[in-house]
Motif scaffolding. Structure first.
Motif, PDB file in Angstrom:
ATOM      1  N   GLU A  81       0.813  -1.213   0.000  1.00 24.00           N
ATOM      2  CA  GLU A  81       0.000   0.000   0.000  1.00 24.00           C
ATOM      3  C   GLU A  81       0.851   1.269   0.000  1.00 24.00           C
ATOM      4  N   VAL A  82       2.107   1.158   0.381  1.00 27.38           N
ATOM      5  CA  VAL A  82       3.012   2.309   0.369  1.00 27.38           C
ATOM      6  C   VAL A  82       3.556   2.569  -1.031  1.00 27.38           C
ATOM      7  N   VAL A  83       3.824   1.496  -1.792  1.00 29.46           N
ATOM      8  CA  VAL A  83       4.537   1.657  -3.067  1.00 29.46           C
ATOM      9  C   VAL A  83       3.684   1.438  -4.305  1.00 29.46           C
ATOM     10  N   ASN A  84       2.502   0.866  -4.182  1.00 31.85           N
ATOM     11  CA  ASN A  84       1.706   0.599  -5.382  1.00 31.85           C
ATOM     12  C   ASN A  84       1.259   1.905  -6.034  1.00 31.85           C
ATOM     13  N   GLY A  85       1.686   2.124  -7.275  1.00 33.21           N
ATOM     14  CA  GLY A  85       1.336   3.332  -8.006  1.00 33.21           C
ATOM     15  C   GLY A  85       2.223   4.521  -7.706  1.00 33.21           C
ATOM     16  N   LEU A  86       3.255   4.320  -6.893  1.00 35.54           N
ATOM     17  CA  LEU A  86       4.143   5.412  -6.501  1.00 35.54           C
ATOM     18  C   LEU A  86       5.115   5.760  -7.622  1.00 35.54           C
ATOM     19  N   LEU A  87       5.250   7.049  -7.921  1.00 38.80           N
ATOM     20  CA  LEU A  87       6.282   7.559  -8.822  1.00 38.80           C
ATOM     21  C   LEU A  87       7.234   8.355  -7.945  1.00 38.80           C
ATOM     22  N   ASP A  88       8.454   7.850  -7.721  1.00 40.61           N
ATOM     23  CA  ASP A  88       9.303   8.471  -6.714  1.00 40.61           C
ATOM     24  C   ASP A  88      10.753   8.542  -7.171  1.00 40.61           C
ATOM     25  N   LEU A  89      11.557   9.259  -6.381  1.00 35.70           N
ATOM     26  CA  LEU A  89      12.988   9.406  -6.617  1.00 35.70           C
ATOM     27  C   LEU A  89      13.762   8.581  -5.592  1.00 35.70           C
ATOM     28  N   ASP A  90      14.942   8.115  -5.991  1.00 36.77           N
ATOM     29  CA  ASP A  90      15.740   7.273  -5.100  1.00 36.77           C
ATOM     30  C   ASP A  90      16.007   7.952  -3.759  1.00 36.77           C
ATOM     31  N   GLU A  91      16.556   9.177  -3.801  1.00 41.67           N
ATOM     32  CA  GLU A  91      16.886   9.891  -2.567  1.00 41.67           C
ATOM     33  C   GLU A  91      15.648  10.154  -1.719  1.00 41.67           C
ATOM     34  N   ASP A  92      14.572  10.583  -2.346  1.00 37.84           N
ATOM     35  CA  ASP A  92      13.375  10.950  -1.593  1.00 37.84           C
ATOM     36  C   ASP A  92      12.765   9.751  -0.893  1.00 37.84           C
ATOM     37  N   PHE A  93      12.767   8.589  -1.556  1.00 39.35           N
ATOM     38  CA  PHE A  93      12.203   7.393  -0.926  1.00 39.35           C
ATOM     39  C   PHE A  93      13.052   6.972   0.264  1.00 39.35           C
ATOM     40  N   LEU A  94      14.376   6.975   0.093  1.00 38.59           N
ATOM     41  CA  LEU A  94      15.262   6.584   1.188  1.00 38.59           C
ATOM     42  C   LEU A  94      15.153   7.556   2.360  1.00 38.59           C
ATOM     43  N   ARG A  95      15.006   8.834   2.058  1.00 36.45           N
ATOM     44  CA  ARG A  95      14.881   9.839   3.117  1.00 36.45           C
ATOM     45  C   ARG A  95      13.555   9.661   3.877  1.00 36.45           C
ATOM     46  N   ARG A  96      12.473   9.482   3.134  1.00 41.95           N
ATOM     47  CA  ARG A  96      11.144   9.438   3.738  1.00 41.95           C
ATOM     48  C   ARG A  96      10.843   8.097   4.403  1.00 41.95           C
ATOM     49  N   GLU A  97      11.157   7.003   3.726  1.00 37.81           N
ATOM     50  CA  GLU A  97      10.744   5.677   4.210  1.00 37.81           C
ATOM     51  C   GLU A  97      11.820   4.961   5.026  1.00 37.81           C
ATOM     52  N   GLU A  98      13.100   5.299   4.787  1.00 31.61           N
ATOM     53  CA  GLU A  98      14.181   4.645   5.510  1.00 31.61           C
ATOM     54  C   GLU A  98      14.831   5.558   6.546  1.00 31.61           C
ATOM     55  N   GLY A  99      14.396   6.827   6.573  1.00 32.67           N
ATOM     56  CA  GLY A  99      14.947   7.754   7.550  1.00 32.67           C
ATOM     57  C   GLY A  99      16.382   8.166   7.273  1.00 32.67           C
ATOM     58  N   MET A 100      16.836   8.006   6.050  1.00 31.56           N
ATOM     59  CA  MET A 100      18.215   8.332   5.708  1.00 31.56           C
ATOM     60  C   MET A 100      18.381   9.846   5.582  1.00 31.56           C
ATOM     61  N   THR A 101      19.460  10.357   6.152  1.00 30.18           N
ATOM     62  CA  THR A 101      19.744  11.799   6.065  1.00 30.18           C
ATOM     63  C   THR A 101      21.116  12.098   5.483  1.00 30.18           C
ATOM     64  N   ASP A 102      22.043  11.166   5.600  1.00 31.68           N
ATOM     65  CA  ASP A 102      23.407  11.365   5.102  1.00 31.68           C
ATOM     66  C   ASP A 102      23.598  10.539   3.830  1.00 31.68           C
ATOM     67  N   PHE A 103      23.757  11.231   2.695  1.00 32.39           N
ATOM     68  CA  PHE A 103      23.919  10.550   1.406  1.00 32.39           C
ATOM     69  C   PHE A 103      25.353  10.654   0.891  1.00 32.39           C
ATOM     70  N   GLY A 104      26.271  11.063   1.770  1.00 30.47           N
ATOM     71  CA  GLY A 104      27.656  11.280   1.367  1.00 30.47           C
ATOM     72  C   GLY A 104      28.338  10.045   0.807  1.00 30.47           C
ATOM     73  N   ARG A 105      27.967   8.875   1.309  1.00 31.83           N
ATOM     74  CA  ARG A 105      28.641   7.657   0.853  1.00 31.83           C
ATOM     75  C   ARG A 105      28.353   7.328  -0.610  1.00 31.83           C
ATOM     76  N   TYR A 106      27.330   7.966  -1.166  1.00 32.77           N
ATOM     77  CA  TYR A 106      26.987   7.699  -2.559  1.00 32.77           C
ATOM     78  C   TYR A 106      27.711   8.626  -3.540  1.00 32.77           C
ATOM     79  N   SER A 107      28.392   9.644  -3.057  1.00 42.36           N
ATOM     80  CA  SER A 107      29.072  10.591  -3.950  1.00 42.36           C
ATOM     81  C   SER A 107      30.263   9.930  -4.628  1.00 42.36           C
ATOM     82  N   VAL A 108      30.362  10.097  -5.944  1.00 45.11           N
ATOM     83  CA  VAL A 108      31.497   9.547  -6.684  1.00 45.11           C
ATOM     84  C   VAL A 108      32.793  10.214  -6.224  1.00 45.11           C
ATOM     85  N   VAL A 109      32.758  11.522  -6.028  1.00 48.42           N
ATOM     86  CA  VAL A 109      33.902  12.260  -5.499  1.00 48.42           C
ATOM     87  C   VAL A 109      33.684  12.452  -4.002  1.00 48.42           C
TER      88      VAL A 109
END
Length: 314
Positions: free
Chosen positions: A247-275
């Motif tokens: 019921e959370v994801v059916n029909g959802l159009l979302d962005l990777d960062e926004d989903f992780l921030r909202r649903e996983e509580g992620m705030t630090d995305f530094g580990r994903y930076s190439v540089v």
């Protein structure tokens, strides 16, 4: 959904984001079918593993990467322009693994140009691979989801719907937005028909992700790498979507960062930076228009074309 040796079919898995999704699914105990058009003999690939954004990375090298760390992977070639090839992919997957629990459609063709600058042949190619390929793949899978009591997940690489996306790449946007419309429409079918264990979701990157295309840019200007993220952010978001309630994801159009921030509580995305230490520029809007209207639930008198023609639905 429990990921205990469920079968995940990743279409468009030879390089970049698709490769990363396949590898991370296998690391999370999925049996993965690695599918795309490009094949090779992985045992003659030197060095191994190859650059994940180069033509040397194929479904065969990705499958070998997975089996080398103890995962389970089967490479099956597919040309998503061909319904026959797609049907063969699904039939072979069922023959080998008996089921499909997760379908991820990452296959895509791209051409960013104005309408005047987009040849009709290029437009047709994008439609065949993007919305038509997705539609044919989903239709080929639906009967197998039905045989599994309608338990499964579908994830589509397509964007939220908003008008800025059309600018300068209308032909490409027509196909990609069409894929998002399919996500919305099929989700409504699942909901209306009481298929509460089925969900279809669209996902898109919030920032540019390292790929074969961006490698050409950073080769000319290494500073451009500061605006790139690793594809692991995308695969982490996909894995989180698969764990989320339908019921959370059916029909959802979302962005990777926004989903992780909202649903996983992620705030630090530094580990994903190439540089290391860089803060990649967000290329997508912070918010999107609502697609629902006040009369959203008013369908009027619904008439099914299949019923009029006496044809049964799945």
């Amino acid at each position: 959904m429990s990921p205990e040796k469920q079968v995940a079919l990743v279409v468009g898995a030879s390089r970049g984001i698709g490769r990363q999704i396949a590898i991370d699914l296998a690391k999370n105990n999925y049996t993965v079918v690695v599918s795309a058009k490009t094949t090779s003999n992985p045992h003659t690939c030197v060095p191994f593993p190859p650059d994940p954004n180069s033509p040397a990375s194929t479904i065969n090298t990705v499958a070998l990467e997975i089996t080398n760390f103890g995962g389970s992977a089967t490479p099956i070639a597919v040309d998503t322009r061909s319904p026959t090839s797609i049907q063969n992919l699904i039939t072979t997957t069922i023959t080998l693994h008996s089921r499909i629990d997760v379908l991820i459609y990452n296959s895509g063709a791209i051409w960013w140009a104005s309408v005047a600058g987009t040849p009709r042949s290029r437009f047709q190619l994008m439609q065949k691979i993007n919305p038509e390929g997705l539609y044919a793949t989903i239709q080929a899978c639906l009967r197998h989801f039905a045989a599994q009591a309608w338990k499964g997940r579908i994830i589509v690489v397509s964007p939220p719907i908003y008008s800025r996306f059309f600018r300068g790449k209308t032909a490409y946007a027509m196909g990609k937005v069409g894929m998002s419309v399919l996500t919305k429409g099929l989700a409504m079918d699942f909901q209306r028909e009481g298929k509460s264990d089925m969900a279809i979701t669209s996902i898109w990157p919030a920032t540019a992700i390292e790929s074969a295309a961006t490698a050409q840019v950073t080769k000319r200007n290494p500073e451009e790498g500061r605006d790139l993220r690793k594809p692991t952010i995308f695969s982490d978001a996909v894995l989180a979507m698969l764990k989320a309630p339908t019921e959370v994801v059916n029909g959802l159009l979302d962005l990777d960062e926004d989903f992780l921030r909202r649903e996983e509580g992620m705030t630090d995305f530094g580990r994903y930076s190439v540089v290391e230490g860089a803060s990649p520029r967000r290329i997508m809007p912070r918010s999107f228009p609502r697609l629902e209207v006040e009369e959203q639930d008013d369908e009027g008198k619904r008439v099914e074309s299949n019923a009029l023609r006496g044809k049964a639905k799945l």
